[in-house]
Write a protein that holds these residues in place. Structure first.
Motif, PDB file in Angstrom:
ATOM      1  N   GLY A  59     -19.258  54.629  34.048  1.00 45.87           N
ATOM      2  CA  GLY A  59     -17.836  54.970  34.097  1.00 45.87           C
ATOM      3  C   GLY A  59     -17.415  55.417  35.485  1.00 45.87           C
ATOM      4  O   GLY A  59     -18.237  55.874  36.281  1.00 45.87           O
ATOM      5  N   PHE A  60     -16.133  55.255  35.735  1.00 40.56           N
ATOM      6  CA  PHE A  60     -15.523  55.601  37.032  1.00 40.56           C
ATOM      7  C   PHE A  60     -16.230  54.894  38.183  1.00 40.56           C
ATOM      8  O   PHE A  60     -16.572  55.493  39.195  1.00 40.56           O
ATOM      9  CB  PHE A  60     -15.491  57.128  37.228  1.00 40.56           C
ATOM     10  CG  PHE A  60     -14.731  57.831  36.140  1.00 40.56           C
ATOM     11  CD1 PHE A  60     -13.505  57.331  35.711  1.00 40.56           C
ATOM     12  CD2 PHE A  60     -15.232  58.960  35.516  1.00 40.56           C
ATOM     13  CE1 PHE A  60     -12.797  57.946  34.686  1.00 40.56           C
ATOM     14  CE2 PHE A  60     -14.529  59.585  34.486  1.00 40.56           C
ATOM     15  CZ  PHE A  60     -13.316  59.070  34.073  1.00 40.56           C
ATOM     16  N   THR A  61     -16.433  53.597  38.000  1.00 39.87           N
ATOM     17  CA  THR A  61     -17.026  52.773  39.055  1.00 39.87           C
ATOM     18  C   THR A  61     -15.941  52.010  39.809  1.00 39.87           C
ATOM     19  O   THR A  61     -16.242  51.212  40.688  1.00 39.87           O
ATOM     20  CB  THR A  61     -18.059  51.782  38.469  1.00 39.87           C
ATOM     21  OG1 THR A  61     -17.457  51.068  37.380  1.00 39.87           O
ATOM     22  CG2 THR A  61     -19.301  52.510  37.962  1.00 39.87           C
ATOM     23  N   SER A  62     -14.674  52.229  39.436  1.00 37.97           N
ATOM     24  CA  SER A  62     -13.586  51.607  40.211  1.00 37.97           C
ATOM     25  C   SER A  62     -12.559  52.667  40.606  1.00 37.97           C
ATOM     26  O   SER A  62     -12.405  53.681  39.908  1.00 37.97           O
ATOM     27  CB  SER A  62     -12.901  50.502  39.397  1.00 37.97           C
ATOM     28  OG  SER A  62     -12.140  51.052  38.337  1.00 37.97           O
ATOM     29  N   ARG A  63     -11.867  52.413  41.680  1.00 39.48           N
ATOM     30  CA  ARG A  63     -10.804  53.318  42.136  1.00 39.48           C
ATOM     31  C   ARG A  63      -9.733  53.451  41.064  1.00 39.48           C
ATOM     32  O   ARG A  63      -9.202  54.534  40.811  1.00 39.48           O
ATOM     33  CB  ARG A  63     -10.135  52.763  43.408  1.00 39.48           C
ATOM     34  CG  ARG A  63     -10.858  52.993  44.674  1.00 39.48           C
ATOM     35  CD  ARG A  63     -10.755  54.404  45.193  1.00 39.48           C
ATOM     36  NE  ARG A  63      -9.388  54.900  45.396  1.00 39.48           N
ATOM     37  CZ  ARG A  63      -9.049  56.180  45.400  1.00 39.48           C
ATOM     38  NH1 ARG A  63      -9.963  57.097  45.196  1.00 39.48           N
ATOM     39  NH2 ARG A  63      -7.813  56.541  45.617  1.00 39.48           N
ATOM     40  N   ASP A  73     -16.115  61.126  40.254  1.00 44.26           N
ATOM     41  CA  ASP A  73     -17.558  60.922  40.261  1.00 44.26           C
ATOM     42  C   ASP A  73     -17.953  59.899  39.204  1.00 44.26           C
ATOM     43  O   ASP A  73     -17.390  59.885  38.117  1.00 44.26           O
ATOM     44  CB  ASP A  73     -18.287  62.229  39.928  1.00 44.26           C
ATOM     45  CG  ASP A  73     -18.193  63.222  41.057  1.00 44.26           C
ATOM     46  OD1 ASP A  73     -18.779  62.948  42.115  1.00 44.26           O
ATOM     47  OD2 ASP A  73     -17.509  64.242  40.879  1.00 44.26           O
ATOM     48  N   MET A  74     -18.949  59.111  39.529  1.00 44.99           N
ATOM     49  CA  MET A  74     -19.462  58.143  38.572  1.00 44.99           C
ATOM     50  C   MET A  74     -20.134  58.886  37.412  1.00 44.99           C
ATOM     51  O   MET A  74     -20.752  59.928  37.626  1.00 44.99           O
ATOM     52  CB  MET A  74     -20.484  57.270  39.304  1.00 44.99           C
ATOM     53  CG  MET A  74     -20.753  55.982  38.643  1.00 44.99           C
ATOM     54  SD  MET A  74     -21.326  54.750  39.821  1.00 44.99           S
ATOM     55  CE  MET A  74     -22.602  55.575  40.713  1.00 44.99           C
ATOM     56  N   ILE A  75     -19.970  58.372  36.201  1.00 42.23           N
ATOM     57  CA  ILE A  75     -20.584  58.989  35.021  1.00 42.23           C
ATOM     58  C   ILE A  75     -21.247  57.885  34.193  1.00 42.23           C
ATOM     59  O   ILE A  75     -21.050  56.700  34.469  1.00 42.23           O
ATOM     60  CB  ILE A  75     -19.533  59.726  34.149  1.00 42.23           C
ATOM     61  CG1 ILE A  75     -18.429  58.759  33.665  1.00 42.23           C
ATOM     62  CG2 ILE A  75     -18.920  60.891  34.905  1.00 42.23           C
ATOM     63  CD1 ILE A  75     -17.407  59.393  32.718  1.00 42.23           C
ATOM     64  N   TRP A  76     -21.989  58.262  33.183  1.00 39.23           N
ATOM     65  CA  TRP A  76     -22.549  57.245  32.286  1.00 39.23           C
ATOM     66  C   TRP A  76     -22.624  57.792  30.877  1.00 39.23           C
ATOM     67  O   TRP A  76     -22.513  58.999  30.648  1.00 39.23           O
ATOM     68  CB  TRP A  76     -23.915  56.763  32.777  1.00 39.23           C
ATOM     69  CG  TRP A  76     -25.011  57.762  32.776  1.00 39.23           C
ATOM     70  CD1 TRP A  76     -25.185  58.780  33.680  1.00 39.23           C
ATOM     71  CD2 TRP A  76     -26.091  57.859  31.845  1.00 39.23           C
ATOM     72  NE1 TRP A  76     -26.310  59.498  33.357  1.00 39.23           N
ATOM     73  CE2 TRP A  76     -26.892  58.959  32.233  1.00 39.23           C
ATOM     74  CE3 TRP A  76     -26.479  57.130  30.722  1.00 39.23           C
ATOM     75  CZ2 TRP A  76     -28.042  59.342  31.549  1.00 39.23           C
ATOM     76  CZ3 TRP A  76     -27.629  57.499  30.033  1.00 39.23           C
ATOM     77  CH2 TRP A  76     -28.390  58.594  30.451  1.00 39.23           C
ATOM     78  N   LEU A 223     -22.855  48.173  30.520  1.00 42.53           N
ATOM     79  CA  LEU A 223     -21.447  47.907  30.862  1.00 42.53           C
ATOM     80  C   LEU A 223     -21.195  48.480  32.250  1.00 42.53           C
ATOM     81  O   LEU A 223     -21.491  49.653  32.516  1.00 42.53           O
ATOM     82  CB  LEU A 223     -20.508  48.581  29.846  1.00 42.53           C
ATOM     83  CG  LEU A 223     -20.528  48.061  28.413  1.00 42.53           C
ATOM     84  CD1 LEU A 223     -19.542  48.859  27.551  1.00 42.53           C
ATOM     85  CD2 LEU A 223     -20.172  46.573  28.374  1.00 42.53           C
ATOM     86  N   ALA A 224     -20.611  47.657  33.119  1.00 41.20           N
ATOM     87  CA  ALA A 224     -20.499  48.019  34.534  1.00 41.20           C
ATOM     88  C   ALA A 224     -19.361  48.980  34.851  1.00 41.20           C
ATOM     89  O   ALA A 224     -19.322  49.576  35.917  1.00 41.20           O
ATOM     90  CB  ALA A 224     -20.353  46.752  35.366  1.00 41.20           C
ATOM     91  N   GLY A 225     -18.395  49.120  33.908  1.00 43.23           N
ATOM     92  CA  GLY A 225     -17.259  50.018  34.168  1.00 43.23           C
ATOM     93  C   GLY A 225     -15.964  49.231  34.297  1.00 43.23           C
ATOM     94  O   GLY A 225     -15.971  48.064  34.691  1.00 43.23           O
ATOM     95  N   GLY A 226     -14.883  49.874  33.945  1.00 43.64           N
ATOM     96  CA  GLY A 226     -13.572  49.207  33.948  1.00 43.64           C
ATOM     97  C   GLY A 226     -13.117  48.837  35.354  1.00 43.64           C
ATOM     98  O   GLY A 226     -13.220  49.645  36.266  1.00 43.64           O
ATOM     99  N   ALA A 227     -12.603  47.618  35.487  1.00 43.70           N
ATOM    100  CA  ALA A 227     -12.117  47.151  36.790  1.00 43.70           C
ATOM    101  C   ALA A 227     -10.673  47.572  37.036  1.00 43.70           C
ATOM    102  O   ALA A 227     -10.207  47.564  38.171  1.00 43.70           O
ATOM    103  CB  ALA A 227     -12.231  45.629  36.870  1.00 43.70           C
TER     104      ALA A 227
END
Ligand code: OOG
Ligand code: MG
Length: 255
Positions: A59-63, A73-76, A223-227
């Motif tokens: 999660g939070f892998t995109s701006r 911060d990135m989370i999982w 899952l890579a995270g929302g774009a």
């Protein structure tokens, strides 16, 4: 001295998810390690009910996602078998508190992966890639939370749809993504919005699971995270995602 009952908090969040009832944000100040401990305990309750752990979500892998939720911060979080929705199937809105959907990419792990790995090593460990939709549903009132709150709440994961698996050789660099409701576009994105390239999210996934003493195993989904920012679901709509070169996946929302 105040001690925090992590198991009680895990039970509270698990009950909120199970009964689709919102709960207030956590009252006590907890640190990130405690937040992940609550997450693990709440997933433990799901596993005790017979669900299987089938992968993880980043999660939070995109701006766009960080800006929407005010977290940087990135989370999982952990994915279980009960969270998977078949491509083309329906979900009931009443099973969720206030669900949203976001366009993602999924990886299918083929060989064990954990720790510090390079992007080529991560790529070599996967068997397939696919377009994916994540259904997120914060258990907190008004979908508002701090970083530790959301981590304790399994990073809002509540459902996901994976489209047709494609060859891992598919180039994931800068593929267009269109999320639509009943054929009307709601969000446009690119796989490049995910940390510059979704493989970087897989690299990060290998690192964070190892920090938790776990690993990615053959058959796991990542899952890579929302774009893009997530879009609120409503009853009666058909949700579809098209990812350039990867294809589409979707589901419908019932009352
Ligand atoms: C937290 C989950 C974030 C993503 O893809 O960035 C996430 C949330 O936004 O509620 O799943
Ligand atoms: Mg997501």
């Amino acid at each position: 001295m105040s001690t925090i009952d992590l198991d009680a908090l895990a039970g509270r969040l698990d009950d909120a998810a199970r009964h689709a009832n919102a709960t207030p944000q956590l009252e006590q100040a907890i640190d990130l390690d405690q937040a992940y401990a609550i997450q693990r305990l709440s997933i433990g309750r799901r596993l005790a009910r017979g669900e299987r752990r089938i992968g993880i979500k980043m999660g939070f892998t995109s701006r766009a996602k960080m800006v929407q939720m005010g977290v940087s911060d990135m989370i999982w979080g952990r994915l279980t078998s009960a969270m998977q929705v078949e491509d083309g199937a329906g979900i009931r809105i009443s099973d969720y508190v206030h669900p949203r959907v976001e366009p993602e990419v999924a990886f299918l792990v083929g060989r064990p992966l954990a720790g510090a790995v390079t992007a080529p090593q991560a790529l070599a460990a996967i068997d397939a890639v696919a377009p994916a939709l994540e259904i997120i549903d914060s258990r907190y009132e008004n979908f508002r939370f701090s970083l530790t709150d959301v981590v304790a709440d399994n990073s809002s994961s509540s459902g996901f749809v994976v489209g047709p698996w494609r060859s891992p050789a598919t180039d994931l660099d800068n593929l267009g993504m269109v999320l639509d409701f009943d054929g009307r576009p709601q969000a446009f994105g690119s796989t490049a919005a995910i940390l510059g390239h979704p493989l970087r999210s897989l690299v990060a996934a290998a690192r964070v699971v190892a920090e938790a003493g776990e690993s990615l195993q053959p058959g796991d989904i990542v899952l890579a995270g929302g774009a893009t920012a997530a879009c609120a679901l409503r009853p009666g709509i058909h949700v579809s995602l098209e990812v350039e070169s990867l294809g589409r996946c979707g589901f419908h929302v019932e009352d």
